[in-house]
Design a protein around this motif. Structure first.
Motif, PDB file in Angstrom:
ATOM      1  N   ILE A  32       1.122  -1.239   0.220  1.00 58.61           N
ATOM      2  CA  ILE A  32      -0.038   0.051   0.450  1.00 58.61           C
ATOM      3  C   ILE A  32       0.727   1.354   0.325  1.00 58.61           C
ATOM      4  CG2 ILE A  32      -1.357   1.662   1.115  1.00 58.61           C
ATOM      5  CD1 ILE A  32      -2.792  -1.426   2.368  1.00 58.61           C
ATOM      6  N   THR A  33       2.221   0.897   1.083  1.00 57.10           N
ATOM      7  CA  THR A  33       3.053   2.190   1.046  1.00 57.10           C
ATOM      8  C   THR A  33       3.253   2.776  -0.677  1.00 57.10           C
ATOM      9  OG1 THR A  33       3.228   1.762   3.523  1.00 57.10           O
ATOM     10  CG2 THR A  33       4.884   3.431   1.932  1.00 57.10           C
ATOM     11  N   VAL A  34       3.864   1.431  -1.130  1.00 53.75           N
ATOM     12  CA  VAL A  34       4.551   1.695  -2.523  1.00 53.75           C
ATOM     13  C   VAL A  34       3.608   1.751  -3.279  1.00 53.75           C
ATOM     14  CG1 VAL A  34       6.336   1.093  -3.854  1.00 53.75           C
ATOM     15  CG2 VAL A  34       6.343   0.056  -2.146  1.00 53.75           C
ATOM     16  N   VAL A  35       2.317   1.652  -3.291  1.00 53.73           N
ATOM     17  CA  VAL A  35       1.271   1.886  -4.453  1.00 53.73           C
ATOM     18  C   VAL A  35       1.041   3.748  -4.173  1.00 53.73           C
ATOM     19  CG1 VAL A  35      -0.840   1.726  -5.155  1.00 53.73           C
ATOM     20  CG2 VAL A  35       0.667   0.044  -4.885  1.00 53.73           C
ATOM     21  N   ALA A  36       0.869   4.292  -3.203  1.00 54.45           N
ATOM     22  CA  ALA A  36       0.754   5.012  -2.590  1.00 54.45           C
ATOM     23  C   ALA A  36       1.839   6.794  -3.520  1.00 54.45           C
ATOM     24  CB  ALA A  36       0.480   5.962  -1.393  1.00 54.45           C
ATOM     25  N   ILE A  37       3.196   6.330  -2.792  1.00 60.69           N
ATOM     26  CA  ILE A  37       4.298   7.547  -2.802  1.00 60.69           C
ATOM     27  C   ILE A  37       4.132   6.932  -4.483  1.00 60.69           C
ATOM     28  CG2 ILE A  37       6.719   6.836  -3.287  1.00 60.69           C
ATOM     29  CD1 ILE A  37       7.029   5.811  -0.230  1.00 60.69           C
ATOM     30  N   LEU A  38       3.894   6.249  -5.399  1.00 62.72           N
ATOM     31  CA  LEU A  38       4.050   5.793  -6.877  1.00 62.72           C
ATOM     32  C   LEU A  38       2.954   6.915  -7.732  1.00 62.72           C
ATOM     33  CD1 LEU A  38       4.819   2.310  -7.999  1.00 62.72           C
ATOM     34  CD2 LEU A  38       6.561   3.750  -7.515  1.00 62.72           C
ATOM     35  N   ALA A  39       1.589   6.942  -6.890  1.00 61.76           N
ATOM     36  CA  ALA A  39       0.537   7.234  -7.049  1.00 61.76           C
ATOM     37  C   ALA A  39       0.889   8.904  -6.617  1.00 61.76           C
ATOM     38  CB  ALA A  39      -1.071   7.149  -6.403  1.00 61.76           C
ATOM     39  N   LEU A  40       1.800   9.659  -6.223  1.00 57.59           N
ATOM     40  CA  LEU A  40       1.871  10.912  -5.513  1.00 57.59           C
ATOM     41  C   LEU A  40       2.619  11.572  -6.787  1.00 57.59           C
ATOM     42  CD1 LEU A  40       2.833  10.829  -1.613  1.00 57.59           C
ATOM     43  CD2 LEU A  40       0.707  11.652  -2.982  1.00 57.59           C
ATOM     44  N   LEU A  41       3.659  10.712  -7.367  1.00 61.00           N
ATOM     45  CA  LEU A  41       4.476  10.530  -7.999  1.00 61.00           C
ATOM     46  C   LEU A  41       3.953  10.617  -9.923  1.00 61.00           C
ATOM     47  CD1 LEU A  41       7.708   8.788  -7.528  1.00 61.00           C
ATOM     48  CD2 LEU A  41       7.585  11.268  -7.304  1.00 61.00           C
TER      49      LEU A  41
ATOM     50  N   THR B 169      17.679   4.547  12.735  1.00 59.36           N
ATOM     51  CA  THR B 169      16.591   4.082  13.433  1.00 59.36           C
ATOM     52  C   THR B 169      17.594   2.548  12.037  1.00 59.36           C
ATOM     53  OG1 THR B 169      14.564   2.851  12.866  1.00 59.36           O
ATOM     54  CG2 THR B 169      15.191   4.878  10.874  1.00 59.36           C
ATOM     55  N   GLN B 170      17.291   1.511  12.474  1.00 61.81           N
ATOM     56  CA  GLN B 170      17.437  -0.060  11.813  1.00 61.81           C
ATOM     57  C   GLN B 170      16.385  -0.098  11.133  1.00 61.81           C
ATOM     58  OE1 GLN B 170      19.507   0.145  14.996  1.00 61.81           O
ATOM     59  NE2 GLN B 170      20.579   1.288  12.857  1.00 61.81           N
ATOM     60  N   ASN B 171      14.444   0.559  11.235  1.00 63.37           N
ATOM     61  CA  ASN B 171      13.433  -0.161  10.672  1.00 63.37           C
ATOM     62  C   ASN B 171      13.677   0.390   9.704  1.00 63.37           C
ATOM     63  OD1 ASN B 171      11.049  -0.072  10.036  1.00 63.37           O
ATOM     64  ND2 ASN B 171      10.548  -0.548  12.318  1.00 63.37           N
ATOM     65  N   VAL B 172      13.622  -0.939   8.144  1.00 65.77           N
ATOM     66  CA  VAL B 172      13.438  -0.685   7.174  1.00 65.77           C
ATOM     67  C   VAL B 172      12.614   0.015   6.310  1.00 65.77           C
ATOM     68  CG1 VAL B 172      14.044  -1.594   4.555  1.00 65.77           C
ATOM     69  CG2 VAL B 172      15.222  -2.662   6.487  1.00 65.77           C
ATOM     70  N   TYR B 173      11.345  -0.220   7.361  1.00 63.07           N
ATOM     71  CA  TYR B 173      10.270   0.245   6.420  1.00 63.07           C
ATOM     72  C   TYR B 173      10.629   2.331   6.840  1.00 63.07           C
ATOM     73  CZ  TYR B 173       5.067   1.431   5.851  1.00 63.07           C
ATOM     74  OH  TYR B 173       3.737   2.116   5.445  1.00 63.07           O
ATOM     75  N   ILE B 174      10.903   2.355   8.073  1.00 59.91           N
ATOM     76  CA  ILE B 174      10.972   3.328   8.907  1.00 59.91           C
ATOM     77  C   ILE B 174      11.564   4.436   7.614  1.00 59.91           C
ATOM     78  CG2 ILE B 174      11.551   5.335  10.043  1.00 59.91           C
ATOM     79  CD1 ILE B 174       9.111   4.130  10.557  1.00 59.91           C
ATOM     80  N   VAL B 175      13.375   4.032   7.398  1.00 57.31           N
ATOM     81  CA  VAL B 175      14.142   4.576   6.261  1.00 57.31           C
ATOM     82  C   VAL B 175      13.857   5.039   5.293  1.00 57.31           C
ATOM     83  CG1 VAL B 175      16.106   4.461   5.302  1.00 57.31           C
ATOM     84  CG2 VAL B 175      15.943   3.007   7.745  1.00 57.31           C
ATOM     85  N   PHE B 176      13.090   3.674   5.061  1.00 55.75           N
ATOM     86  CA  PHE B 176      12.625   3.676   3.322  1.00 55.75           C
ATOM     87  C   PHE B 176      11.206   4.410   3.365  1.00 55.75           C
ATOM     88  CE2 PHE B 176       9.172   3.529   0.449  1.00 55.75           C
ATOM     89  CZ  PHE B 176       9.360   2.743  -1.080  1.00 55.75           C
ATOM     90  N   THR B 177       9.936   5.081   4.194  1.00 60.98           N
ATOM     91  CA  THR B 177       9.056   6.089   4.398  1.00 60.98           C
ATOM     92  C   THR B 177       9.494   7.017   4.565  1.00 60.98           C
ATOM     93  OG1 THR B 177       8.895   5.582   6.785  1.00 60.98           O
ATOM     94  CG2 THR B 177       7.695   4.557   4.595  1.00 60.98           C
ATOM     95  N   ALA B 178      10.571   7.293   5.522  1.00 61.11           N
ATOM     96  CA  ALA B 178      11.139   8.961   5.548  1.00 61.11           C
ATOM     97  C   ALA B 178      12.114   9.521   4.965  1.00 61.11           C
ATOM     98  CB  ALA B 178      11.692   8.696   7.128  1.00 61.11           C
ATOM     99  N   THR B 179      12.240   8.950   3.884  1.00 61.35           N
ATOM    100  CA  THR B 179      13.336   9.125   2.737  1.00 61.35           C
ATOM    101  C   THR B 179      12.236   9.479   1.513  1.00 61.35           C
ATOM    102  OG1 THR B 179      15.418   7.578   3.629  1.00 61.35           O
ATOM    103  CG2 THR B 179      16.008   8.343   1.595  1.00 61.35           C
ATOM    104  N   ALA B 180      11.072   8.592   1.452  1.00 60.62           N
ATOM    105  CA  ALA B 180      10.703   8.754   0.222  1.00 60.62           C
ATOM    106  C   ALA B 180      10.146  10.000   0.493  1.00 60.62           C
ATOM    107  CB  ALA B 180       9.526   7.960   0.033  1.00 60.62           C
ATOM    108  N   PHE B 181       8.939  10.007   1.629  1.00 64.63           N
ATOM    109  CA  PHE B 181       8.262  11.594   1.753  1.00 64.63           C
ATOM    110  C   PHE B 181       9.432  13.067   2.207  1.00 64.63           C
ATOM    111  CE2 PHE B 181       4.845   8.600   3.007  1.00 64.63           C
ATOM    112  CZ  PHE B 181       4.069   8.678   2.933  1.00 64.63           C
ATOM    113  N   SER B 182      10.741  12.281   2.545  1.00 61.50           N
ATOM    114  CA  SER B 182      11.082  13.657   2.796  1.00 61.50           C
ATOM    115  C   SER B 182      11.640  14.630   1.094  1.00 61.50           C
ATOM    116  CB  SER B 182      12.342  13.431   3.074  1.00 61.50           C
ATOM    117  OG  SER B 182      13.575  12.615   2.165  1.00 61.50           O
TER     118      SER B 182
END
Length: 395
Positions: free
Chosen positions: A10-19, A220-233
């Motif tokens: 869901i997260t990946v689809v939402a980010i692609l939709a925003l782009l 953080t070493q939580n990959v989901y948090i790393v990915f989402t924080a990077t993407a939304f930034s």
């Protein structure tokens, strides 16, 4: 806390939709965003990032939520630093103002792809080798040191090398053809500078990933948090570019603030590496009893440093003088360059900015005005801009 594949999807689809939304509703038709448009959409993307962080707090807990916000703020600050280099690259290639949005969106997409690759590579290394924390910490400490060197932002000026290399081995043209990547030149298919500037930005994006990914893994070493924080930034970075246009030079102490943040996270990583140590030549391969920096302390330090850095930059008389002089030079060149923009309304907007900056400079103390390099050349540029403005209605 582990994240289910469904949430990942869901997260990946939402980010692609925003782009996709950004491209089809804002980029396809070349135009210069107004200050109002840039402000609204920049606020929207920040709001989406904050709303996502609140959801993480609610469903993931305080620790996970704090890690997200610490990572997001750090990556956002680093992305603003990226804008300095984007500004230099775009200016050096003389990308038409109307087509700059497409270049920026490409940079954002490429950066997201590059950083995603580094994220999963970094996660795999961390899971397999605890000593990677030492490496990440060293990278950040070296990066912090480099940020303190004068002229660090010049690392984005790769245009000359790329142009020379491209002209030597490929059929290229010096002129843009709208936002096309290829055009016909002397009866042959040729590369336009639009493609070359995208390659240049893509190359610098890889360098930025080497800085930013170790930084967020230090929080953080939580990959989901790393990915989402990077993407939304990265979301809204295009709008922020136009919103901060003319203000980026004003943040003259930003590099010092970022250096402090990266050094802090680098130390945090080294301390964590010592706490998890398994290298035989350090404490006989046993963990070293050291203090560990909490996420709450990290978040407070990052916010505090950024607030101080921005406040000091905006209140500094030297910063105001440097900003006005640099902006006057830039706007004089932009006004005279019809290849940059031939839109009468945009040219008039640039000219108004130039006259406002002249008024600011005249009101400043001479000791700040005279600190600028090539003052005589800048005065000549401004005078020529005025001459062309007087003649423009008759052209």
């Amino acid at each position: 806390m582990s994240v289910s594949p469904l949430i990942w999807g869901i997260t990946v689809v939402a980010i692609l939709a925003l782009l996709a939304f950004d491209y089809f509703f804002h980029i396809r038709k070349a135009h210069v965003p107004t200050l109002k448009e840039a402000s609204i959409w920049s606020s929207v993307y920040v709001g989406i990032a904050v709303l996502f962080g609140i959801l993480v707090l609610v469903f993931g807990g305080t620790t996970m939520g704090s890690e997200y916000f610490a990572g997001y703020i750090t990556e956002k600050a680093l992305s603003v630093d990226n804008l300095f280099v984007f500004l230099i690259i775009i200016a050096s290639f003389r990308v038409p103002r109307e087509d700059q949005q497409k270049v920026l969106l490409f940079g954002i997409v490429f950066s997201l792809i590059a950083r995603t690759g580094f994220i999963f590579l970094g996660a795999a290394l961390i899971n397999s080798f605890a000593w990677v924390f030492y490496l990440f910490g060293l990278i950040l400490l070296l990066t912090a040191g480099n940020l303190l060197k004068p002229g660090d932002h010049a690392r984005g000026q790769s245009e000359n090398f790329i142009m020379r290399l491209a002209k030597r081995f490929l059929h290229t043209t010096d002129h843009f053809d709208g936002d096309k990547l290829f055009t016909m030149h002397h009866g042959k298919r040729a590369l336009t500078p639009m493609l070359l500037v995208m390659v240049s930005i893509g190359g610098t994006d890889i360098l930025f990933a080497l800085d930013s990914i170790p930084a967020i893994f230090g929080l953080t070493q939580n990959v989901y948090i790393v990915f989402t924080a990077t993407a939304f930034s990265l979301m809204g970075l295009r709008q922020l570019y136009f919103l901060l246009d003319g203000l980026l030079d004003r943040l003259i102490y930003l590099s010092y603030g970022l250096a402090a943040i990266l050094a802090f996270i680098g130390v945090k990583l080294v301390l964590h590496a010592l706490h998890e140590n398994n290298l035989p030549f350090i404490n006989d391969g046993e963990p070293v009893p050291v203090i560990e920096i909490t996420t709450a302390l990290s978040l407070g330090f990052i916010i505090g440093v950024l607030l101080v850095t921005v406040a000091v930059s905006l209140l500094s008389k030297a910063g105001k003088a440097q900003t006005a002089i640099n902006s006057a030079r830039r706007h004089a060149v932009e006004f005279m360059d019809l290849g940059y923009t031939a839109d009468p309304a945009e040219r008039e907007r640039v000219y108004r900015l130039l006259t406002q900056e002249e008024a600011q400079i005249q009101a400043m103390d001479l000791k700040y005005r005279n600190k600028a390099k090539d003052v005589d050349k800048i005065r000549a540029l401004v005078a020529e801009a005025h001459r062309q403005h007087d003649e423009y209605p008759r052209q």
